[in-house]
Design an enzyme around this catalytic site. Sequence first.
Site, short mmCIF file in Angstrom:
data_model
loop_
_atom_site.label_atom_id
_atom_site.label_comp_id
_atom_site.label_asym_id
_atom_site.label_seq_id
_atom_site.Cartn_x
_atom_site.Cartn_y
_atom_site.Cartn_z
N SER A 1 0.81 -1.21 0.00
CA SER A 1 0.00 0.00 0.00
C SER A 1 0.85 1.27 0.00
CB SER A 1 -0.92 0.02 1.23
OG SER A 1 -1.62 1.24 1.33
N TYR B 1 -2.31 5.31 -4.30
CA TYR B 1 -3.32 6.36 -4.19
C TYR B 1 -2.69 7.59 -4.84
CZ TYR B 1 -5.95 3.62 -0.73
OH TYR B 1 -6.68 2.66 -0.09
N THR C 1 -5.63 2.67 -7.05
CA THR C 1 -6.95 2.55 -6.44
C THR C 1 -7.79 3.78 -6.77
OG1 THR C 1 -6.16 1.15 -4.63
CG2 THR C 1 -8.20 2.37 -4.26
N LYS D 1 -7.86 -0.52 -9.63
CA LYS D 1 -8.52 -1.26 -8.55
C LYS D 1 -9.73 -0.47 -8.05
CE LYS D 1 -7.51 -3.28 -3.99
NZ LYS D 1 -8.49 -2.55 -3.19
N HIS E 1 -13.43 -2.47 -1.99
CA HIS E 1 -12.56 -1.96 -0.93
C HIS E 1 -12.87 -2.66 0.40
CE1 HIS E 1 -9.66 1.49 -0.67
NE2 HIS E 1 -9.76 1.24 0.63
#
Length: 663
Positions: free
Chosen positions: A403, A427, A453, A533, A557
């Site tokens: 992440s 992100y 994402t 995603k 999510h």
Amino acid sequence: MGMTNTPTAAPVSPAGAADPSRWLRVHHPRASAAARLVCFPHAGGTANAFTALSAALPEDVELLAVQYPGRQDRRGEPCAQDLSELASGVAQALAGYDDRPLFLLGHSMGALVAFETARLLEERGTVARLFVSAARPPAQDWQEPDLSLVGDEELTAGLRRLGGIPEPLLADPEIAAEILRLLRADHRALLRHRCAPDTRVAAPVTVLLASADPKNSLEQMADWARHTAGGHEVAALSGGHFSLLERPGESAPPLTRRIREDLARPAAAAASAAPDAEPLADLVRELMMEGLAGRTPRLSTDLTALEAAAGEVMAPEAFAYVSGTAGSGATGRANRTAFDRRQLLPRMLRGTRRTDTSVTLFGQRLPVPVLLAPLAAQQVAHPEGESATARAAAATGVPMVVSTFASRTLEEVAGAAGDHPRWFQLYLPSDRAVGESLVRRAEASGYGAIVVTVDATHLGFRPAELDSGYSPFLRGTGIANFTGDPAFRAGLPADADATQAVLRWAQISTDPTLTWEDLAWLRGLTRLPLLVKGVLHPDDARLALEHGADGVVVSTHGGRQLDGGVSSLDALPAVRAAAGADVPVLMDSGVRTGSDVVKALALGADAVLYGRPYVYGLGLDGQRGVEHVLRCLLTDLGLALALTGCASLADVGPHLLANGDRR
């Protein structure tokens, strides 16, 4: 460069080779060596450049040094006109060397020759690993000057600055003239070289980068990741451009360590594939034998029971953060209900003693169709956070998606993962300079894909987090990739404290104004495979592909964003149909067991991302807990495949589901 009057080593002539004596030299013959390292010289260099390195290698590695035409004992031959000519000659000369694993190493220009040779040799499947030293990637502009336009004095001065050639050789007019002749000839071949950006070798690539090399930087080396389907890593050396050749005692350890590790893998694989092996029963047998001795597992093998167990040991606010869902929790419940609603049809007497769970994604063969989902701020579950998870993933053969909001930097996680496959979840920040920096760091650290994402540009309404008033990020956990990023730090005052860093993170970490055009921008930024995603609508899948995505991840999510939304499994068939048969489609949300994985594959997924259960394992027992969860999942997956009559993932399809369950 590297020319001396030292006699060349003896040519090597194995039976069946196509005249290898012209191309290969062995400085220290080792008849009992387990592997061979084939070394390609730099521009102007000779086979003698690797004499010291050959002596520094252990007895189980034999070095074969390539001798290009036009120098030393091959001086009567014309120098090569292009690098493909050199690669073709070496590949033919190595035809008789398939009795032991071959590793290729190229220094500077030699790295490109080694790369092209590997492409030719891989038609026979004979390259174990490619080492590249002091060399930019093959599709990159090396920005080399035309040396035919550079005078002798200027060129000699440049060689002195770069190092690598003893001063007495440069001071000898005859030897210096020969060095410059070869250097110019090899540079002409280098300038003619062309390589498409998507050209890859199957072998893994290890980049050897010297800390004080004036010609190459870590940022430039990042593009090597785009030229291999087998994974890429960077090994640091001390010294300058010629560190590999001038400090052989320091260069040999990273080479031999990697060679020995690669040699061990086929042996381990062969052992696990022996006729009397029963891999499906390994964990079951192990636990039953432990039971005979009065010992039971530290953690339950019921992967659906781990959430409650973790809730007993994790801090309440941390558990609320990990387990919480949006609103009433309807989407989270729907994710599980979708799996429970579908039933598998067992098939009998199919002879499936063992199953092949491997899958190919973006040209890379992965051992299982499962990747660890990118869960943020894992330090809330265990002090070692993502580092412990990465080690567990590598130990069990499960690739990891890291992440952006990890509690350890992506470089730290890469170090813990070693050469194990890993992807980076992004992100996209509102500060594009920070976004670009994150991507460049992921490329340089060997991440094999970018997973952007798109379903969290607005934070979902999550009562468990809100009721506890807890955000790990506002307490400094989960922002390590930002606080350690040069572009992020550039936006802070020089004397910024932790509070200022957190506030800046909160301002730029996500971007609610994102559109599909931003995906096109990201596509232009990197050549790594790009997945989107958070796709649930088939039209969004089409838009993602139209704007440059290479694949999509069907995801809710984990039920943490929109309350009352469709489940991932229910959305999967329509997204698969919209994406087409050849586009990688993954899914997450609600996956708990091996049977769940099979159901997802049957409905069109190529692989799944596996989330919360491994974090519960992390909270319960650190790295060992994650390993336990993954071993249970993969054992259950193998047995589910066998019990439905599937010898490999190619056998999985909608026919495995009972009537009415295939929608």
